[in-house]
Design an enzyme around this catalytic site. Structure first.
Site, PDB file in Angstrom:
ATOM      1  N   ASP A  37       0.899  -1.114  -0.035  1.00 20.57           N
ATOM      2  CA  ASP A  37       0.090   0.082  -0.019  1.00 20.57           C
ATOM      3  C   ASP A  37       1.005   1.327  -0.017  1.00 20.57           C
ATOM      4  OD1 ASP A  37      -2.067   1.675   0.181  1.00 20.57           O
ATOM      5  OD2 ASP A  37      -2.947   1.278   2.038  1.00 20.57           O
ATOM      6  N   ALA A  38       1.238   1.864  -1.132  1.00 20.47           N
ATOM      7  CA  ALA A  38       2.003   2.817  -1.229  1.00 20.47           C
ATOM      8  C   ALA A  38       1.570   4.125  -1.976  1.00 20.47           C
ATOM      9  CB  ALA A  38       3.353   2.359  -1.987  1.00 20.47           C
ATOM     10  N   LYS A  39       0.507   3.848  -2.663  1.00 23.79           N
ATOM     11  CA  LYS A  39      -0.222   4.781  -3.340  1.00 23.79           C
ATOM     12  C   LYS A  39       0.575   5.556  -4.518  1.00 23.79           C
ATOM     13  CE  LYS A  39      -4.231   4.767  -0.022  1.00 23.79           C
ATOM     14  NZ  LYS A  39      -3.680   3.984   0.878  1.00 23.79           N
ATOM     15  N   ARG A  40       1.366   4.932  -5.035  1.00 24.05           N
ATOM     16  CA  ARG A  40       2.190   5.762  -5.969  1.00 24.05           C
ATOM     17  C   ARG A  40       1.529   6.048  -7.297  1.00 24.05           C
ATOM     18  NH1 ARG A  40       4.762   6.176  -1.627  1.00 24.05           N
ATOM     19  NH2 ARG A  40       7.165   4.924  -1.436  1.00 24.05           N
ATOM     20  N   THR A  78      -0.888  -0.532  -4.574  1.00 27.59           N
ATOM     21  CA  THR A  78      -1.922   0.470  -4.671  1.00 27.59           C
ATOM     22  C   THR A  78      -1.409   1.682  -5.581  1.00 27.59           C
ATOM     23  OG1 THR A  78      -1.435   1.409  -2.464  1.00 27.59           O
ATOM     24  CG2 THR A  78      -2.937  -0.186  -2.836  1.00 27.59           C
TER      25      THR A  78
END
Length: 305
Positions: A103-106, A140
């Site tokens: 879950d890094a939402k890059r 993510t």
């Protein structure tokens, strides 16, 4: 990759993932004390405490669940030492047979997205050798940059048989400030959903695409709309439990066959021992409380499917 996740969901009968989002305030005193005695009240000491906390939770829950979702920010706050523990946690969970959703939402412009994709789900070339850095199974991704930002991630998914969960309708209260705005009479989240379907069309893995969507449990009416727009897209569903989402709210995220979604719970599981419901376990047995919280969550969700 999505078929691997589905097979594990079917085997465990548990459409959930445990969010490994450790905060020092969640970690029992006996673990903190031991790490600080060895490394001092330092970033290394904090990272060691997080590792020991994570390991116990994984050791007590891995046989019940298909997947974990470590949130990288909870590790980044401790600098390099924290990132080492993030990587160590990813490897340990994979060794236990768990699917790991990073879950890094890059998300950024093309070349930067390509570098992010390489770091998290791809391989980096070093001379004549190629290395996997964090090597999570899914990642993510923030779609704000549009196709330029997402395509590099999709390309790596296709090359490495990895997966994405792209933010569509998030669970937080202010998500509507942008996501619900009408464009040509339609909310933005619907337009993003259609792009997710388009991006995922050539990344099919059986009935579902490797390109999934993040859809919050806190907006069940919108989840129902998105389920119809994205019938072959797997949903990663935050917002259950601590954020207010209930099992009944989750129903719309699933397809009639009971597949189509995996529900995340973070502090509701990893900090379960602090809840009145699980207080009997005590801080010394925090991981046993987490195991019971997993059992209860699975039963709760399956009761409405």
């Amino acid at each position: 990759m999505i078929q691997q996740l589905i097979q594990k969901i079917q085997k465990t009968k548990a459409p959930i993932c445990v969010g490994l989002d450790p905060m020092l305030s969640y970690i029992p005193e006996h673990i903190l004390k031991k790490s600080f005695q060895e490394y001092g009240e330092t970033l290394e000491g904090a990272a060691d405490a997080i590792w020991n906390f994570n390991k116990e939770i994984v050791d007590h829950t891995w046989d019940l669940i298909p997947s974990v979702k470590p949130q990288i920010a909870m590790y980044e706050q401790f600098g390099i030492e924290g990132l080492k523990v993030y990587e160590r946690t990813v490897r340990y969970c994979q060794d236990k047979g768990l699917v790991v959703i990073g879950d890094a939402k890059r998300g950024d412009i093309g070349s930067t997205s390509a570098a992010y994709a390489t770091a998290h789900i791809g391989k980096v070339q070093v001379g004549s050798k190629a290395y996997s850095a964090f090597d999570t199974d899914f990642l993510t991704v923030n779609p704000y940059f549009g196709t330029d930002g997402v395509k590099p991630f999709v390309d790596v998914c296709k090359a490495e048989n990895k997966g994405l969960f792209i933010l569509v309708k998030t669970s937080n209260p202010s998500s509507g400030e942008f996501q619900d705005k009408l464009i040509d009479g339609r909310p933005l989240y619907e337009l993003v959903a259609e792009k997710v379907v388009e991006w995922g069309a050539d990344c099919m893995d059986g009935e579902y695409s490797n390109i999934g969507a993040v859809v919050g449990a806190t907006y069940p009416e919108m989840s129902a709309i998105l389920r119809k727009l994205m019938p072959k897209t797997y949903f990663l569903v935050p917002g259950y439990g601590a954020q207010g989402g209930t099992a009944k709210d989750l129903q719309a995220c699933f397809n009639p066959d009971g597949l189509g979604a995996i529900v995340n719970s973070s502090r509701g599981i990893i900090a379960a021992y602090r809840q009145e419901k699980y207080a009997k376990f005590g801080a010394e047995h925090f991981a046993e409380a987490s195991r019971q919280a997993v059992i209860d969550m699975v039963a709760d969700i399956n009761s409405v499917l």
